[in-house]
Scaffold this active site. Sequence first.
Site, mmCIF file in Angstrom:
data_model
loop_
_atom_site.group_PDB
_atom_site.id
_atom_site.type_symbol
_atom_site.label_atom_id
_atom_site.label_comp_id
_atom_site.label_asym_id
_atom_site.label_seq_id
_atom_site.Cartn_x
_atom_site.Cartn_y
_atom_site.Cartn_z
ATOM 1 N N ASP A 53 0.794 -1.244 0.000
ATOM 2 C CA ASP A 53 0.000 0.000 0.000
ATOM 3 C C ASP A 53 0.823 1.291 0.000
ATOM 4 O OD1 ASP A 53 -1.859 -2.007 0.277
ATOM 5 O OD2 ASP A 53 -2.876 -1.163 2.022
ATOM 6 N N LYS B 238 -6.776 -5.059 -3.113
ATOM 7 C CA LYS B 238 -7.441 -5.666 -1.950
ATOM 8 C C LYS B 238 -8.436 -4.682 -1.351
ATOM 9 C CE LYS B 238 -3.612 -4.395 1.164
ATOM 10 N NZ LYS B 238 -4.274 -3.542 2.147
ATOM 11 N N CYS C 93 -2.210 -2.068 7.780
ATOM 12 C CA CYS C 93 -2.150 -3.051 6.697
ATOM 13 C C CYS C 93 -0.934 -3.975 6.798
ATOM 14 C CB CYS C 93 -2.209 -2.342 5.358
ATOM 15 S SG CYS C 93 -3.845 -1.610 5.082
HETATM 16 C C1 C5J Z 1 -3.064 0.885 5.342
HETATM 17 C C2 C5J Z 1 -4.707 2.227 6.430
HETATM 18 N N1 C5J Z 1 -2.592 0.620 4.136
HETATM 19 N N2 C5J Z 1 -3.860 2.674 7.355
HETATM 20 N N3 C5J Z 1 -4.300 1.450 5.403
HETATM 21 O O1 C5J Z 1 -2.403 0.687 6.335
HETATM 22 O O2 C5J Z 1 -5.877 2.535 6.472
#
Ligand code: C5J
Length: 223
Positions: free
Chosen positions: A27, A132, A165
């Site tokens: 991400d 995802k 995540c």
């Molecule tokens: C991830 C989030 N990628 N913090 N998403 O950690 O909402």
Amino acid sequence: GEPMITLPAEPFPFTFDPRHVALLCIDFQRDFMEAGGFGESLGNDVSRLRGTIEPTSRVLTAFRRHGWPVIHTREGHRPDLADLFPAKRDRGSPALRIGEEGPMGRLLVRGSAGHGIVPELAPVAGEVVLDKPGKGSFYATDLETILRARGITSLVVTGVTTEVCVQTTVREANDRGFESLVLADCTASYFPEFHRSALDMFSAQGGIVGWVGTSDALLAALV
Ligand code: C5J
């Protein structure tokens, strides 16, 4: 065949077979790392994540040089939001909600500019890009199938954010029998204390979730 590779890590050295390793980049999206995205809409200081870019780019270069698999994940939703649970859409009181139009397009919607990976860490041809809908990378995706199909047993884990995540993904990987080395300097949180605690939670109790190391230690072991 190729020798195993061992490097210093917490709680003890991490050993992996280079024929069965993959780099996971979780991400690294503009929506989490740049102004005007989803992360900022929740009130976060997104500049706190930027320090991961340089070390992760060095690790990416090393994996590409060796020809080892790289998998990029992106959190986001279908443009019709059919895969967005109301429980996720309605959580909190953000400035903008998922699916609403921001300066980088619709927040966390596949195809919008903000949903894309930061240019410094952009995927290249041949690398897996996995979309995802949740925080974990295994939930409602084919990640496990992809890893098993390639015989991957060890994961080098980078990404944002550490306690959301990254943590969910590493716990999911651990329960599926994968061994994860999380690179402390290639992960970050909007909350530095959560970053530190999440890393400690991985390596405590004899590595109950996995290992924690650094990009420098990994790169030194790869030369
Ligand atoms: C991830 C989030 N990628 N913090 N998403 O950690 O909402």
